[in-house]
Design a protein around this motif. Structure first.
Motif, PDB file in Angstrom:
ATOM      1  N   ILE A 145       0.854  -1.178   0.000  1.00  0.00           N
ATOM      2  CA  ILE A 145       0.000   0.000   0.000  1.00  0.00           C
ATOM      3  C   ILE A 145       0.897   1.237   0.000  1.00  0.00           C
ATOM      4  N   LEU A 146       0.750   2.061  -1.029  1.00  0.00           N
ATOM      5  CA  LEU A 146       1.519   3.292  -1.124  1.00  0.00           C
ATOM      6  C   LEU A 146       0.996   4.299  -0.104  1.00  0.00           C
ATOM      7  N   ASP A 147       1.890   5.160   0.371  1.00  0.00           N
ATOM      8  CA  ASP A 147       1.518   6.185   1.343  1.00  0.00           C
ATOM      9  C   ASP A 147       1.733   7.574   0.745  1.00  0.00           C
ATOM     10  N   PHE A 148       0.673   8.378   0.751  1.00  0.00           N
ATOM     11  CA  PHE A 148       0.746   9.741   0.239  1.00  0.00           C
ATOM     12  C   PHE A 148       0.146  10.726   1.235  1.00  0.00           C
ATOM     13  N   TYR A 149       0.640  11.960   1.185  1.00  0.00           N
ATOM     14  CA  TYR A 149      -0.038  13.110   1.772  1.00  0.00           C
ATOM     15  C   TYR A 149      -0.370  14.056   0.626  1.00  0.00           C
ATOM     16  N   VAL A 150      -1.652  14.350   0.437  1.00  0.00           N
ATOM     17  CA  VAL A 150      -2.071  15.312  -0.575  1.00  0.00           C
ATOM     18  C   VAL A 150      -2.131  16.683   0.099  1.00  0.00           C
ATOM     19  N   ILE A 151      -1.280  17.594  -0.340  1.00  0.00           N
ATOM     20  CA  ILE A 151      -1.215  18.930   0.248  1.00  0.00           C
ATOM     21  C   ILE A 151      -2.117  19.855  -0.563  1.00  0.00           C
ATOM     22  N   ILE A 167      -2.804  -1.228  -7.985  1.00  0.00           N
ATOM     23  CA  ILE A 167      -1.986  -0.362  -7.135  1.00  0.00           C
ATOM     24  C   ILE A 167      -2.881   0.217  -6.049  1.00  0.00           C
ATOM     25  N   ARG A 168      -2.578  -0.120  -4.811  1.00  0.00           N
ATOM     26  CA  ARG A 168      -3.372   0.329  -3.664  1.00  0.00           C
ATOM     27  C   ARG A 168      -2.630   1.446  -2.930  1.00  0.00           C
ATOM     28  N   SER A 169      -3.392   2.432  -2.488  1.00  0.00           N
ATOM     29  CA  SER A 169      -2.793   3.569  -1.797  1.00  0.00           C
ATOM     30  C   SER A 169      -3.641   3.977  -0.601  1.00  0.00           C
ATOM     31  N   LYS A 170      -2.963   4.468   0.392  1.00  0.00           N
ATOM     32  CA  LYS A 170      -3.589   5.169   1.520  1.00  0.00           C
ATOM     33  C   LYS A 170      -3.089   6.602   1.458  1.00  0.00           C
ATOM     34  N   TYR A 171      -4.005   7.554   1.491  1.00  0.00           N
ATOM     35  CA  TYR A 171      -3.542   8.939   1.407  1.00  0.00           C
ATOM     36  C   TYR A 171      -4.267   9.818   2.420  1.00  0.00           C
ATOM     37  N   ALA A 172      -3.534  10.803   2.907  1.00  0.00           N
ATOM     38  CA  ALA A 172      -4.061  11.769   3.858  1.00  0.00           C
ATOM     39  C   ALA A 172      -4.139  13.131   3.182  1.00  0.00           C
ATOM     40  N   VAL A 173      -5.116  13.917   3.566  1.00  0.00           N
ATOM     41  CA  VAL A 173      -5.288  15.262   3.017  1.00  0.00           C
ATOM     42  C   VAL A 173      -4.937  16.273   4.098  1.00  0.00           C
ATOM     43  N   LEU A 174      -4.016  17.169   3.760  1.00  0.00           N
ATOM     44  CA  LEU A 174      -3.534  18.167   4.716  1.00  0.00           C
ATOM     45  C   LEU A 174      -3.350  19.491   3.995  1.00  0.00           C
ATOM     46  N   SER A 175      -3.741  20.577   4.634  1.00  0.00           N
ATOM     47  CA  SER A 175      -3.596  21.891   4.005  1.00  0.00           C
ATOM     48  C   SER A 175      -2.162  22.383   4.124  1.00  0.00           C
TER      49      SER A 175
END
Length: 314
Positions: A60-66, A102-110
């Motif tokens: 599982i890919l790890d992302f932070y969407v800014i 392709i599986r991902s977990k992503y967080a949304v942060l300002s």
């Protein structure tokens, strides 16, 4: 409290790390996720074990969407408010790339929260504990944004080390400081990791941390030269630092618990993911029943207490 701003050398170190390539499937996943948030996206930070190893199949890919702001990122008020009150929101994503899922977990942060949570004034460790480790900025809005985010990432390094140095012996080197730093931050979250994780994380990227340390130590005024060490640190700063870490542990565990409950509402398949994550890191098997998928908030509470009794959380 003194806030050490990253200098050009530290930013250059971060920017150089970001020149390294990642698999095309990672970029494809980041682009597909970013499309959900349109013009609000400032950049996507890729981090975690898949970045370190380059392995993406069955991972599982790890992302932070800014994002520019939460109001810009979401069409509805509920998710925007939840992200503002208890950042970040966490979601699941999957897509097919050349026949591979392709599986991902992503967080949304300002952008605002990324900056604030990189500073030593932030009690919660989650942002500065993650991004002092290797990461890669993808899909940056422009060059200025790239440098600004690099500055925030550089600040996470300084925050991490400045909060750790009072606990280590004068003259401590890169290994001692980073291992202590990681042990402290892992203890400040609801982690299912086994003991010794701090050393493991350091050894995974030892060369990187050893090259980064002299830059950060110089900014923070930490010397590893015994000739320059004239006295032991005063007792009160050490006690104050320990009290600070005690407060971070309380804050971190409470916030982590609340984020788990929130994730059960925002994360597709969140209950199943949490059970998988716990088993992967602690070996504790959690049985997920159908009613848990239908009532995920109650299930999140049940899962927390049952897994804690089995030793999954510390």
């Amino acid at each position: 409290m003194t806030i050490f701003g990253p200098n050009d050398t530290l930013c250059a170190f971060i920017l150089d790390e970001w020149t390294k390539d990642v698999p095309k499937a990672v970029v494809d996943a980041a682009e597909d996720i970013a499309r959900r948030y349109g013009d609000s996206v400032e950049g996507v930070l890729f981090y975690g074990s898949c970045l370190r190893t380059g392995e993406i199949e069955e991972k599982i890919l790890d992302f932070y969407v800014i994002v520019k702001s939460y109001r810009d990122a979401y069409s509805g008020l509920f998710l925007a408010a939840a992200n503002k009150i208890l950042p970040p929101n966490v979601f699941y994503h999957e897509m097919d790339v050349a026949g591979i899922t392709i599986r991902s977990k992503y967080a949304v942060l300002s952008r605002e929260d990324l900056h604030k949570r990189s500073l030593p004034t932030c009690l919660n460790v989650s942002v500065w504990a993650r991004f002092c480790q290797p990461c890669k900025l993808l899909l940056s809005k422009n060059e200025e944004t790239t440098r600004q985010i690099a500055g925030d990432v550089g600040q996470t390094v300084l925050t991490m080390l400045s909060k750790t140095l009072p606990q280590v012996q004068p003259g401590a080197g890169s290994r001692e400081v980073w291992v202590a730093a990681f042990e402290n931050t892992y203890a400040s979250e609801l982690r299912s990791e086994r003991s010794g994780k701090g050393l493991e994380i350091y050894l995974l990227d030892q060369d990187r941390y050893d090259r980064l340390s002299p830059i950060a130590f110089d900014i923070l005024g930490h010397s590893i030269d015994p000739v320059e060490l004239k006295h032991q640190p005063a007792r009160w700063p050490v006690v104050k630092n320990r009290l600070g870490w005690f407060a971070r542990r309380i804050n971190g565990k409470l916030v982590s618990f609340l984020r788990l409950i929130k994730a059960s509402m925002t994360f597709d398949g969140g209950i199943d993911y949490l059970a998988w994550k716990i088993k992967r890191h602690s070996g504790v098997e959690i049985e997920i029943k159908d009613w848990m998928r239908r009532h995920q908030i109650i299930a999140g509470l049940t899962l927390f207490w049952s897994s804690r009794k089995k030793g999954a959380f510390k």
